[in-house]
Design a protein around this motif. Structure first.
Motif, PDB file in Angstrom:
ATOM      1  N   GLU A 171       0.634  -1.155  -0.016  1.00 35.10           N
ATOM      2  CA  GLU A 171       0.033   0.043  -0.151  1.00 35.10           C
ATOM      3  C   GLU A 171       0.705   1.240  -0.054  1.00 35.10           C
ATOM      4  OE1 GLU A 171      -3.303  -0.041   2.605  1.00 35.10           O
ATOM      5  OE2 GLU A 171      -4.527  -0.958   1.008  1.00 35.10           O
ATOM      6  N   LEU A 172       2.033   1.197  -0.505  1.00 38.80           N
ATOM      7  CA  LEU A 172       2.904   2.112  -0.455  1.00 38.80           C
ATOM      8  C   LEU A 172       3.044   2.683  -1.958  1.00 38.80           C
ATOM      9  CD1 LEU A 172       5.008   4.339   0.466  1.00 38.80           C
ATOM     10  CD2 LEU A 172       6.784   2.695   0.345  1.00 38.80           C
ATOM     11  N   LEU A 173       2.787   4.007  -2.329  1.00 33.22           N
ATOM     12  CA  LEU A 173       2.699   4.449  -3.851  1.00 33.22           C
ATOM     13  C   LEU A 173       4.004   5.207  -4.089  1.00 33.22           C
ATOM     14  CD1 LEU A 173      -0.954   5.197  -4.138  1.00 33.22           C
ATOM     15  CD2 LEU A 173       0.228   3.369  -5.377  1.00 33.22           C
ATOM     16  N   VAL A 174       4.828   4.707  -4.801  1.00 30.34           N
ATOM     17  CA  VAL A 174       6.193   5.593  -5.337  1.00 30.34           C
ATOM     18  C   VAL A 174       6.270   5.197  -6.864  1.00 30.34           C
ATOM     19  CG1 VAL A 174       7.279   5.320  -3.003  1.00 30.34           C
ATOM     20  CG2 VAL A 174       7.758   3.595  -4.426  1.00 30.34           C
ATOM     21  N   ILE A 175       7.069   5.933  -7.314  1.00 30.43           N
ATOM     22  CA  ILE A 175       7.169   6.141  -8.833  1.00 30.43           C
ATOM     23  C   ILE A 175       8.436   5.075  -9.409  1.00 30.43           C
ATOM     24  CG2 ILE A 175       7.145   7.054 -10.989  1.00 30.43           C
ATOM     25  CD1 ILE A 175       4.681   7.563  -9.213  1.00 30.43           C
ATOM     26  N   PRO A 176       8.449   4.218 -10.148  1.00 28.52           N
ATOM     27  CA  PRO A 176       9.486   3.347 -10.823  1.00 28.52           C
ATOM     28  C   PRO A 176      10.259   4.601 -11.492  1.00 28.52           C
ATOM     29  CG  PRO A 176       7.607   2.749 -12.029  1.00 28.52           C
ATOM     30  CD  PRO A 176       7.028   3.738 -10.799  1.00 28.52           C
ATOM     31  N   GLY A 177      11.801   4.273 -11.364  1.00 26.54           N
ATOM     32  CA  GLY A 177      12.674   5.238 -12.058  1.00 26.54           C
ATOM     33  C   GLY A 177      12.560   5.445 -13.715  1.00 26.54           C
ATOM     34  N   ASN A 178      12.239   4.070 -14.245  1.00 26.54           N
ATOM     35  CA  ASN A 178      12.225   4.006 -15.816  1.00 26.54           C
ATOM     36  C   ASN A 178      11.437   4.885 -16.264  1.00 26.54           C
ATOM     37  OD1 ASN A 178       9.859   2.657 -15.021  1.00 26.54           O
ATOM     38  ND2 ASN A 178      10.615   0.701 -16.178  1.00 26.54           N
ATOM     39  N   ILE A 179      10.490   5.890 -15.426  1.00 24.50           N
ATOM     40  CA  ILE A 179       9.296   6.593 -16.193  1.00 24.50           C
ATOM     41  C   ILE A 179      10.287   7.769 -16.409  1.00 24.50           C
ATOM     42  CG2 ILE A 179       7.400   7.971 -15.420  1.00 24.50           C
ATOM     43  CD1 ILE A 179       6.245   5.645 -14.155  1.00 24.50           C
TER      44      ILE A 179
END
Length: 371
Positions: free
Chosen positions: A331-339
């Motif tokens: 339930e932790l929302l972070v963003i992948p670096g490949n974006i």
């Protein structure tokens, strides 16, 4: 896989929808998400500024403004910019957000086949915008510490190089370029007669040293800034661009036939924003930066951010996208670096959140790193 509709323009096929939006869609499905993904302040627009917007609406200031912006705001911006830089040829206009300023910059400066130097990792919009106008993104890798190597920049310049896109403090890393890096880049662009765009939307969030713009060293620098992050007006779509008058006039010509103008009531509110002291808000974000750095330093590799409200740690196990899947399962929302990058080794955390949410996120991240 569905085939592309025959009406769809080929220029739109070079890139996909933002992966960040996909994470936001996931957030809507979670019952109690720890949201460290979104790139907007967690405070609201300060009350006096909100009241100014309401007053503008209620007093009938709802029509089109001049394309360049309402005269009182343009005059205030122009005086501030002139006082700061005292350049012979520097004009300003009000854009529909800094994103609108970026769109107009690309349309005004980049012809098909022109090369645009971008530092990797980069703000998610940069590469698609260059591709949309037929330009060729030339990515310069800045890993592991996200510093600007001027030798790499010089080596990347070709006869087709049209401009350099620069962003400090940076999204997604939060890293601030040094004065030496900024001066070197500004003077290199001047020497090579290459346009330099400085995206300064996080200029207010500069924690450890004064903000430095390449416009200090290169009077032809095109600066894009705005009120979205500094005053939490992300939905109000209010930015501004300043640079050489011919470039600004070209952007205005295109704005006439596209955005028309920035939202008029919010331009009036921006006058109140100028007079509102935001210092404590920025101090709070420096404190949040210190909180996340302290919480993660024993378990993650990262470059300490000097500004903005992001940190870009290396993912345990080597894959940012796989690690983000584990985060979302908790339930932790972070963003992948490949974006934001050609690499898939890191992930972005936004610390624009309450301290309670930050602490919950830190607990999950520590647990995942130690599993």
């Amino acid at each position: 896989m569905a085939s592309t509709h025959p009406w769809i323009a080929k220029r739109t096929l070079a890139f996909d929808s933002s992966g960040i939006r996909k994470v936001f869609e996931l957030a809507a499905k979670l019952t109690n998400p720890i949201n460290l993904s979104i790139g907007q302040p967690d405070f609201d627009v300060p009350q006096p500024i909100r009241f100014s917007a309401i007053e503008a609406i209620e007093s009938g200031r709802n029509a089109y403004s001049p394309t360049q912006g309402i005269p009182p705001l343009v005059d205030k911006l122009q005086k501030e910019i002139q006082k700061k830089w005292n350049h012979e040829d520097r004009k300003v206009f009000v854009s529909s957000g800094t994103s609108g300023g970026l769109v107009l910059s690309m349309l005004s400066l980049v012809d098909p086949g022109d090369e645009v130097i971008i530092f990797d990792p980069y703000f998610v919009m940069y590469v698609p915008l260059v591709q949309l106008v037929g330009g060729v993104p030339v990515l310069i890798d800045t890993y592991p510490d996200f510093r600007i190597d001027l030798d790499k920049v010089r080596d990347a310049i070709t006869p087709r190089t049209k401009l350099v896109l620069f962003n400090s403090p940076g999204n997604p890393t939060g890293v601030t370029a040094s004065v030496e890096e900024i001066e070197g880049l500004a003077k290199l662009c001047k020497e090579k007669n290459i346009a330099l765009i400085s995206d300064e939307i996080y200029s207010g969030f500069h924690f450890d040293s004064p903000m430095c713009s390449p416009a200090k060293f290169n009077e032809d620098t095109i600066v894009i800034d705005g009120f979205s992050k500094s005053h939490a007006m992300t939905g109000w779509r209010l930015g501004y661009v300043h640079g050489p008058s011919q470039v600004i006039q070209t952007m205005l010509k295109i704005q006439q036939y596209s955005f028309v103008c920035a939202p008029t009531p919010f331009q009036w509110a921006a006058l109140a924003a100028y007079d509102h002291d935001m210092t404590q808000y920025y101090r709070d974000y420096a404190s949040k930066r210190d909180r996340i750095v302290e919480g993660l330093k024993d378990d993650y590799e990262f470059t300490t951010p000097g500004g903005a409200f992001y940190i870009f740690p290396k993912a345990p196990g080597g894959s940012g996208s796989r690690f983000v899947e584990r985060c979302i399962a908790n339930e932790l929302l972070v963003i992948p670096g490949n974006i934001f990058s050609q690499r898939d080794t890191h992930f972005r955390i936004s610390f624009a959140a309450s301290n309670e949410t930050l602490d919950r996120g830190i607990d999950v991240l520590r647990k995942l790193a130690r599993e």
